[in-house]
Write an enzyme that holds these catalytic residues in place. Structure first.
Site, PDB file in Angstrom:
ATOM      1  CG  ASP A  22      -1.755   1.232   1.343  1.00 36.87           C
ATOM      2  OD1 ASP A  22      -2.450   1.550   0.381  1.00 36.87           O
ATOM      3  OD2 ASP A  22      -1.676   1.887   2.400  1.00 36.87           O
ATOM      4  CG  ASP A  72      -1.168   2.191   7.125  1.00 30.06           C
ATOM      5  OD1 ASP A  72      -1.687   2.057   5.992  1.00 30.06           O
ATOM      6  OD2 ASP A  72      -1.032   3.289   7.685  1.00 30.06           O
ATOM      7  CG  ASP A 100      -4.164  -0.945   3.472  1.00 28.48           C
ATOM      8  OD1 ASP A 100      -4.399  -0.590   2.308  1.00 28.48           O
ATOM      9  OD2 ASP A 100      -3.489  -0.262   4.269  1.00 28.48           O
TER      10      ASP A 100
END
Length: 782
Positions: free
Chosen positions: A457, A653, A657
């Site tokens: 990400d 995080d 996600d």
């Protein structure tokens, strides 16, 4: 839900082993558990195992049924994905789930149902100072092994000098070397189980019976020494947990509704309580600052030694140290759900969670013990009846059948084999914990070494997730203290942009203004009235779209790729533009390139536009990227790679996600300050919130896997070589003892090498790829 802590997976394994249980149903809202069985075939042993599976550990989804839908998307999307053959999973919308055996509908009508008690979720237990002092049992075991060795050598010397009391020294060696193995063997015999401790004690007693006290002492010395070294390896991981326990406060000061303060045990704190935090106090539970300001030492959680400033609206975490300020905070969670307790729980579960290869050796080792006992008895009879070898008393040049059987028993015992994998796994967990990496069990260590691709990400992973102000510009007659005004509003929000805006004013030099009517504008910004001078002036802060009729704002050029903007409008007239950038983790670039050189593919998945994504991908090491993705697009990308045969790890995080983490083979969570859902989904947690730790985690996994292979080769090689030699009567008992116990010691020391490896260099700073430009000189109030 992380599959290594998934109640569904664990229940499926239990049902697979216990055919008498036909189905299990969980009704989460009603907190009811039921299981089905065929009349006349009810098995109490199977039911006890089922109940143990349910009560074995805290299950977050069962503790809070409201989390079920968001934590178990993997099973909701594909029921039965993780089911063994012959079992099927049905998700019961709004209620829970049922696991049952695949059978005809007619058979189901004959099932009988019985209830099980709902699991009671434990609060944390903080060991007392006395308990902590008792934990390192390996020291006592090591002292006993050393005493055994000293007594053994003394016995040899006494025998050589014909001292009449030499047997007493050997007896002392037996007692010292056999004490701890005898205790473990006794506990197992009470459960009607046998292991290698029983085999070793049998050989030692047998050696004494035929007068071979010296050889029996060698066996017990080496066996007790290897056991002490095994316990020491376990203690290295346990020590990481002890250090966390020592940081856990036991009491807290609560501010009552009447304003009076009183001290209560930390376990009695519930969400919503107001707490008083004084300088030098440790934060008792996760909370949010309501009044006051300070700086926190969060090294307990993150490993970072730099203090973190805290102001109203900022979160504070259990176990962290308040350095100087007096604050009042509002508790967010009970202590059992705090960040510190989550770390402790993760490490505990990691120790208990076995790798697939370890589960195989455990299963193999138990059966192997019985096979070897049977083989040795058989060979004893063969040597005695067919070989016409003396049964118990050896003759010159002709060892007895009993002596040969004991030699075969020693060299065939699977001590080194059984230790080869768990010793490496435990040392790998300890090595990771020392580097701020939490592996959630042996499976995470083994699987991470096999990955082909890492998906990352962007925000909070390849960038810090913390916005930095690059420049400001203004139009019209902005107030003289503009920076102080908008900082007074921003302090009431936890948004990353609001946190950056706070830096426009030095609160240590001047206090913030009073604010009235603060209001968050969903998805757009915030507004309030600020007491400036003798009036309350209205101020709005937010995106360009929030001010469609302001000509200067609409005429401002769009920010460059990789940058963002926010505007502040004072009294609906004068305006200020603030340029921000999410700081890129450029310090990770060399290490990510190192991962690419090792053959691991790296791909950034982001919802940003391609131009902004390209800047980040270039600055963190020229990695591949896919831009403009929604959460479901990221999941499809990961599934596509897996369909192509790749093993994929996902690093993220945030709550957005979570679907991608659930879809990947290995889920890696960035930082323990991330969302609870990400923490629960993660197989690996990078506590220090740095990508450098990702490379360390991969290296630890590769090294652990390499050491496991080495240990298996050593242990199996010694068994095959020595067992063949013993069967042909080519080696004496002493040589068999040294070879067997020596291989065990070598395996343990080989595993301990994981604790000696150096980590990758980690730069102290996390800086942007572009140095921030200074604030515009003409901007007042900065």
């Amino acid at each position: 839900m992380n599959l290594h802590d998934c109640v569904i997976r664990d229940l499926a394994d239990t049902l697979e082993r216990n055919p008498s249980i036909k189905a299990v149903t969980f009704d989460l809202p009603a907190r009811r558990i039921s299981f089905a069985y065929q009349p006349g075939s009810r098995n109490p042993t199977s039911e006890r195992e089922l109940e143990k599976t349910i009560h074995d550990r805290n299950r977050t989804c069962l503790n809070d049924p409201g989390l079920w839908e968001q934590q178990c998307d993997a099973c909701n999307a594909n029921p039965g994905r993780h089911m063994p053959p012959g079992l099927k999973l049905a998700i019961l919308p709004g209620k829970g789930f049922m696991i049952q055996r695949e059978t005809c509908k007619t058979a189901e009508t004959f099932w009988k149902w019985s209830a099980l008690p709902w699991p009671v979720f434990k609060t944390r237990h903080i060991p007392t100072a006395g308990e902590l002092a008792e934990l390192p049992e390996w020291k006592r075991a090591l002292a006993a092994a050393i005493l055994c060795g000293v007594a053994m050598i003394s016995g040899w010397v006494a025998s050589a000098t014909a001292w009449p009391y030499a047997p007493l020294l050997f007896l002392l060696a037996y007692i010292a070397g056999g004490w701890f193995p005898a205790i473990e063997t006794y506990e197992l015999l009470r459960k009607r189980e046998l292991d290698v401790h029983f085999l070793m004690l049998c050989v030692a007693v047998g050696a004494a019976l035929i007068g071979q006290w010296g050889e029996g002492s060698i066996l017990l010395f080496l066996f007790s020494l290897s056991g002490a070294l095994e316990d020491m390896a376990l203690h290295r991981t346990e020590r990481e947990i002890q250090s966390l326990f020592k940081e856990a406060p036991r009491d807290a000061v609560v501010i009552g509704p009447d304003g009076n303060e009183h001290t209560v045990p930390v376990d009695d704190i519930v969400a919503g309580m107001k707490l008083r935090i004084l300088p030098g106090d440790r934060i008792p539970v996760d909370a949010v600052v309501e009044d006051g300001a300070s700086a926190m030492d969060e090294s307990t959680l993150t490993g970072e030694s730099i203090p973190v400033d805290k102001h109203p609206g900022d979160p504070v975490y259990s176990g962290t140290l308040n350095l100087w300020g007096r604050m009042s905070c509002r508790a967010l969670k009970p202590v059992a759900e705090s960040a510190l307790s989550r770390i402790i729980t993760l490490i505990r579960e990691a120790q208990e969670s076995k790798a697939p290869s370890q589960r195989f050796t455990d299963h193999f080792g138990t059966r192997y013990t019985y096979i070897i006992l049977g083989l040795c008895i058989l060979m004893f009879l063969v040597w005695g009846f067919i070989g016409s070898i003396p049964w118990f008393l050896s003759e010159p040049g002709n060892a007895s059948a009993f002596y040969r059987a004991m030699t075969l028993l020693v060299v065939s015992s699977p001590c080194a084999l059984v230790l080869s994998i768990p010793s490496a796994i435990l040392c790998g967990i300890a090595a990771g914990a020392r580097r701020g990496i939490l592996f959630r069990g042996g499976a995470a260590i083994e699987d991470f070494a096999r990955i082909d691709r890492i998906a990352l990400d962007k925000t909070g992973t390849l960038t810090t997730g913390e916005m930095k102000i690059e420049s400001t510009e203004a139009t019209g007659d902005v107030p003289e203290q503009a920076g102080r005004i908008i900082a007074s509003i921003a302090v009431h929000s936890t948004h990353p942009v609001a946190k950056a805006i706070r830096s426009l004013h030095d609160r240590a030099a001047q206090p913030l203004y009073d604010v009235q009517g603060f209001k968050l504008l969903s998805g757009a910004g915030m507004e309030a009235r600020v007491m400036y001078g003798n009036a309350a002036i209205p101020v709005r802060i937010g995106k360009r779209a929030l001010f469609p009729e302001h000509p200067w704002i609409q005429q401002c050029p769009a920010p460059a790729p990789g940058h963002s903007e926010t505007f502040a409008v004072f009294e609906n007239r004068s305006a200020m533009r603030i340029m921000l950038q999410d700081a890129i983790r450029t310090s990770s670039a060399p290490l990510l390139r190192h991962m690419k050189q090792k053959g691991v593919k790296l791909t950034m998945l982001t919802g940003d536009q391609a131009e902004a994504a390209a800047v980040v991908a270039r600055d963190v090491g020229d990695i591949d990227f896919r831009a403009g993705l929604k959460p479901e697009d990221k999941v499809e990308a990961i599934r596509g790679w897996r369909v192509d045969g790749e093993k994929v790890a996902m690093v993220g995080d945030g709550i957005n996600d979570a679907p991608s983490l659930a879809a990947a083979d290995i889920a890696v969570g960035m930082g323990l300050r991330g969302s609870d859902t990400v923490l629960e989904l993660s197989d690996i947690v990078l506590m220090k919130d740095r990508l450098e730790a990702l490379v360390d985690a991969h290296d630890i996994s590769l090294n652990a896997r390499r050491i496991i292979r080495q240990n298996l080769i050593i242990s199996l090689g010694v068994i095959v070589l020595m067992a063949g030699s013993a069967a042909l009567s080519l080696i004496p008992l002493t040589m068999g003892v040294i070879a067997h116990e020596g291989s065990t010691v070598i395996v343990v020391f080989n595993s301990l090498r994981l604790l000696l490896r150096k980590r990758h260099r980690q730069d102290a700073g996390q800086t942007s790829s572009m140095p921030p430009s200074p604030l515009v000189p003409s901007m007042p109030g900065n």
